[in-house]
Design a protein around this motif. Sequence first.
Motif, PDB file in Angstrom:
ATOM      1  N   ILE A  66     -10.738   0.339 -21.289  1.00 47.09           N
ATOM      2  CA  ILE A  66     -10.175   0.297 -19.973  1.00 47.09           C
ATOM      3  C   ILE A  66     -11.043  -0.710 -19.386  1.00 47.09           C
ATOM      4  CG2 ILE A  66     -10.061   1.847 -17.697  1.00 47.09           C
ATOM      5  CD1 ILE A  66      -9.160   4.009 -19.877  1.00 47.09           C
ATOM      6  N   TYR A  67     -12.436  -0.567 -19.412  1.00 43.90           N
ATOM      7  CA  TYR A  67     -13.373  -1.342 -18.807  1.00 43.90           C
ATOM      8  C   TYR A  67     -13.309  -2.768 -19.048  1.00 43.90           C
ATOM      9  CZ  TYR A  67     -15.697   3.253 -18.495  1.00 43.90           C
ATOM     10  OH  TYR A  67     -15.990   4.370 -18.068  1.00 43.90           O
ATOM     11  N   LEU A  68     -12.781  -3.060 -19.969  1.00 45.83           N
ATOM     12  CA  LEU A  68     -12.482  -4.555 -20.454  1.00 45.83           C
ATOM     13  C   LEU A  68     -11.299  -5.233 -19.719  1.00 45.83           C
ATOM     14  CD1 LEU A  68     -13.497  -4.294 -24.316  1.00 45.83           C
ATOM     15  CD2 LEU A  68     -14.673  -5.150 -21.928  1.00 45.83           C
ATOM     16  N   ASN A  69     -10.304  -4.452 -18.854  1.00 50.35           N
ATOM     17  CA  ASN A  69      -9.241  -4.691 -18.361  1.00 50.35           C
ATOM     18  C   ASN A  69      -9.732  -5.587 -17.264  1.00 50.35           C
ATOM     19  OD1 ASN A  69      -6.684  -3.905 -19.417  1.00 50.35           O
ATOM     20  ND2 ASN A  69      -7.520  -1.848 -18.735  1.00 50.35           N
ATOM     21  N   LYS A  70      -8.857  -7.028 -16.880  1.00 45.92           N
ATOM     22  CA  LYS A  70      -9.043  -7.779 -15.768  1.00 45.92           C
ATOM     23  C   LYS A  70      -9.324  -6.966 -14.602  1.00 45.92           C
ATOM     24  CE  LYS A  70      -5.960  -9.904 -13.331  1.00 45.92           C
ATOM     25  NZ  LYS A  70      -5.054 -10.403 -12.800  1.00 45.92           N
ATOM     26  N   GLU A  71      -8.625  -5.984 -14.366  1.00 48.07           N
ATOM     27  CA  GLU A  71      -8.686  -5.085 -13.009  1.00 48.07           C
ATOM     28  C   GLU A  71      -9.980  -4.445 -12.648  1.00 48.07           C
ATOM     29  OE1 GLU A  71      -4.413  -5.848 -13.754  1.00 48.07           O
ATOM     30  OE2 GLU A  71      -6.404  -5.229 -15.031  1.00 48.07           O
ATOM     31  N   TRP A  72     -10.771  -4.003 -13.950  1.00 51.93           N
ATOM     32  CA  TRP A  72     -11.980  -3.360 -14.215  1.00 51.93           C
ATOM     33  C   TRP A  72     -13.247  -4.404 -13.774  1.00 51.93           C
ATOM     34  CZ3 TRP A  72     -13.959   1.601 -13.708  1.00 51.93           C
ATOM     35  CH2 TRP A  72     -13.296   2.651 -13.841  1.00 51.93           C
ATOM     36  N   LEU A  73     -13.147  -5.656 -14.446  1.00 52.49           N
ATOM     37  CA  LEU A  73     -14.110  -6.687 -14.377  1.00 52.49           C
ATOM     38  C   LEU A  73     -14.110  -7.222 -13.039  1.00 52.49           C
ATOM     39  CD1 LEU A  73     -13.250  -8.151 -17.917  1.00 52.49           C
ATOM     40  CD2 LEU A  73     -15.090  -6.655 -17.443  1.00 52.49           C
ATOM     41  N   GLU A  74     -12.963  -7.358 -12.559  1.00 57.17           N
ATOM     42  CA  GLU A  74     -12.797  -7.897 -11.051  1.00 57.17           C
ATOM     43  C   GLU A  74     -13.445  -6.857 -10.217  1.00 57.17           C
ATOM     44  OE1 GLU A  74      -8.991  -9.027  -9.826  1.00 57.17           O
ATOM     45  OE2 GLU A  74      -8.625 -10.720 -11.284  1.00 57.17           O
ATOM     46  N   PHE A  75     -13.173  -5.577 -10.330  1.00 55.91           N
ATOM     47  CA  PHE A  75     -13.972  -4.571  -9.404  1.00 55.91           C
ATOM     48  C   PHE A  75     -15.219  -4.592  -9.375  1.00 55.91           C
ATOM     49  CE2 PHE A  75     -15.575  -0.104  -9.319  1.00 55.91           C
ATOM     50  CZ  PHE A  75     -15.377   0.130  -8.060  1.00 55.91           C
ATOM     51  N   ALA A  76     -15.968  -4.568 -10.847  1.00 54.13           N
ATOM     52  CA  ALA A  76     -17.159  -4.806 -10.904  1.00 54.13           C
ATOM     53  C   ALA A  76     -17.986  -6.085 -10.251  1.00 54.13           C
ATOM     54  CB  ALA A  76     -17.573  -4.762 -12.386  1.00 54.13           C
ATOM     55  N   GLU A  77     -17.159  -7.211 -10.698  1.00 52.48           N
ATOM     56  CA  GLU A  77     -17.636  -8.677  -9.659  1.00 52.48           C
ATOM     57  C   GLU A  77     -17.773  -8.357  -8.563  1.00 52.48           C
ATOM     58  OE1 GLU A  77     -19.464 -11.820 -10.244  1.00 52.48           O
ATOM     59  OE2 GLU A  77     -19.215 -10.522 -11.651  1.00 52.48           O
ATOM     60  N   ASN A  78     -16.544  -7.839  -7.806  1.00 49.02           N
ATOM     61  CA  ASN A  78     -16.382  -7.689  -6.141  1.00 49.02           C
ATOM     62  C   ASN A  78     -17.413  -6.817  -5.806  1.00 49.02           C
ATOM     63  OD1 ASN A  78     -14.241  -9.390  -6.166  1.00 49.02           O
ATOM     64  ND2 ASN A  78     -12.672  -7.697  -6.202  1.00 49.02           N
ATOM     65  N   ASN A  81     -20.594  -8.669  -5.350  1.00 45.78           N
ATOM     66  CA  ASN A  81     -20.428  -9.675  -4.164  1.00 45.78           C
ATOM     67  C   ASN A  81     -20.150  -8.620  -2.812  1.00 45.78           C
ATOM     68  OD1 ASN A  81     -20.746 -12.034  -5.475  1.00 45.78           O
ATOM     69  ND2 ASN A  81     -18.971 -11.608  -6.708  1.00 45.78           N
ATOM     70  N   HIS A  82     -20.458  -7.542  -2.839  1.00 49.06           N
ATOM     71  CA  HIS A  82     -20.202  -6.561  -1.555  1.00 49.06           C
ATOM     72  C   HIS A  82     -18.786  -6.482  -1.211  1.00 49.06           C
ATOM     73  CE1 HIS A  82     -24.830  -6.628  -1.415  1.00 49.06           C
ATOM     74  NE2 HIS A  82     -24.371  -8.016  -1.659  1.00 49.06           N
ATOM     75  N   LYS A  83     -17.908  -6.540  -1.955  1.00 47.02           N
ATOM     76  CA  LYS A  83     -16.372  -6.308  -1.753  1.00 47.02           C
ATOM     77  C   LYS A  83     -16.009  -4.884  -2.595  1.00 47.02           C
ATOM     78  CE  LYS A  83     -15.607 -11.249  -1.601  1.00 47.02           C
ATOM     79  NZ  LYS A  83     -15.011 -12.357  -2.173  1.00 47.02           N
ATOM     80  N   GLY A  84     -15.447  -4.392  -1.771  1.00 46.22           N
ATOM     81  CA  GLY A  84     -14.813  -3.003  -2.597  1.00 46.22           C
ATOM     82  C   GLY A  84     -13.791  -2.368  -1.870  1.00 46.22           C
ATOM     83  N   PHE A  85     -13.310  -1.278  -2.198  1.00 55.11           N
ATOM     84  CA  PHE A  85     -12.337  -0.429  -1.567  1.00 55.11           C
ATOM     85  C   PHE A  85     -12.924   0.161  -0.298  1.00 55.11           C
ATOM     86  CE2 PHE A  85     -11.729   0.654  -6.321  1.00 55.11           C
ATOM     87  CZ  PHE A  85     -10.578  -0.294  -6.575  1.00 55.11           C
ATOM     88  N   LYS A  86     -12.267   0.697   0.652  1.00 51.45           N
ATOM     89  CA  LYS A  86     -12.584   1.332   1.873  1.00 51.45           C
ATOM     90  C   LYS A  86     -13.464   2.502   1.524  1.00 51.45           C
ATOM     91  CE  LYS A  86     -12.616   1.542   6.249  1.00 51.45           C
ATOM     92  NZ  LYS A  86     -13.493   0.517   7.203  1.00 51.45           N
ATOM     93  N   ALA A  87     -13.394   3.092   0.507  1.00 50.04           N
ATOM     94  CA  ALA A  87     -14.122   4.304   0.150  1.00 50.04           C
ATOM     95  C   ALA A  87     -15.425   3.636  -0.395  1.00 50.04           C
ATOM     96  CB  ALA A  87     -13.484   5.312  -0.931  1.00 50.04           C
ATOM     97  N   CYS A  88     -15.469   2.616  -0.966  1.00 52.37           N
ATOM     98  CA  CYS A  88     -16.852   2.270  -1.443  1.00 52.37           C
ATOM     99  C   CYS A  88     -17.503   1.989  -0.320  1.00 52.37           C
ATOM    100  CB  CYS A  88     -16.796   1.137  -2.509  1.00 52.37           C
ATOM    101  SG  CYS A  88     -15.751   1.222  -4.168  1.00 52.37           S
ATOM    102  N   GLN A  89     -16.994   1.087   0.733  1.00 48.57           N
ATOM    103  CA  GLN A  89     -17.811   0.906   1.953  1.00 48.57           C
ATOM    104  C   GLN A  89     -18.210   1.983   2.727  1.00 48.57           C
ATOM    105  OE1 GLN A  89     -14.924  -1.794   3.842  1.00 48.57           O
ATOM    106  NE2 GLN A  89     -14.572  -3.105   2.213  1.00 48.57           N
ATOM    107  N   ASN A  90     -17.588   3.104   2.717  1.00 46.28           N
ATOM    108  CA  ASN A  90     -17.909   4.449   3.421  1.00 46.28           C
ATOM    109  C   ASN A  90     -18.925   5.133   2.610  1.00 46.28           C
ATOM    110  OD1 ASN A  90     -16.131   3.977   5.493  1.00 46.28           O
ATOM    111  ND2 ASN A  90     -14.423   5.149   4.341  1.00 46.28           N
TER     112      ASN A  90
END
Length: 121
Positions: A66-78, A81-90
């Motif tokens: 699961i962690y090797l999916n493009k979406e998970w890799l993008e999530f970690a990279e984001n 770079n201080h980008k995340g879901f609204k919940a992450c920001q909160n």
Amino acid sequence: MNKKEDHIENQLDPMCLKNEVHVAITNLGEVIPCCYLDTPKNNLDPEYKKLLKVSKISDYDNIEEIYLNKEWLEFAENLKNHKGFKACQNICPKNRKIDINNIARKEKVYYKGKVVDEKNY
């Protein structure tokens, strides 16, 4: 607030990248980055939905896939770079002023559109 203060205020300090919180598994069998993301409001976030779509455990031989999916890799990279879901920001702002261990979670159980159970954690 000036641009520099704005930038600092919006920076993330993701606990999931520092192993301060662990991945969670939803009652639907989906792996999520942490339990704080498992909320009805967050489930409406289009970006979070993309991550959930590739996170169903039963679709894989092991969780590591699961962690090797493009979406998970993008999530970690984001997050890096201080980008995340609204919940992450909160939950994970750089200048966190709250003790994450003292956050109360409230869960509501719905049946046919009505709250049938409510719990505080």
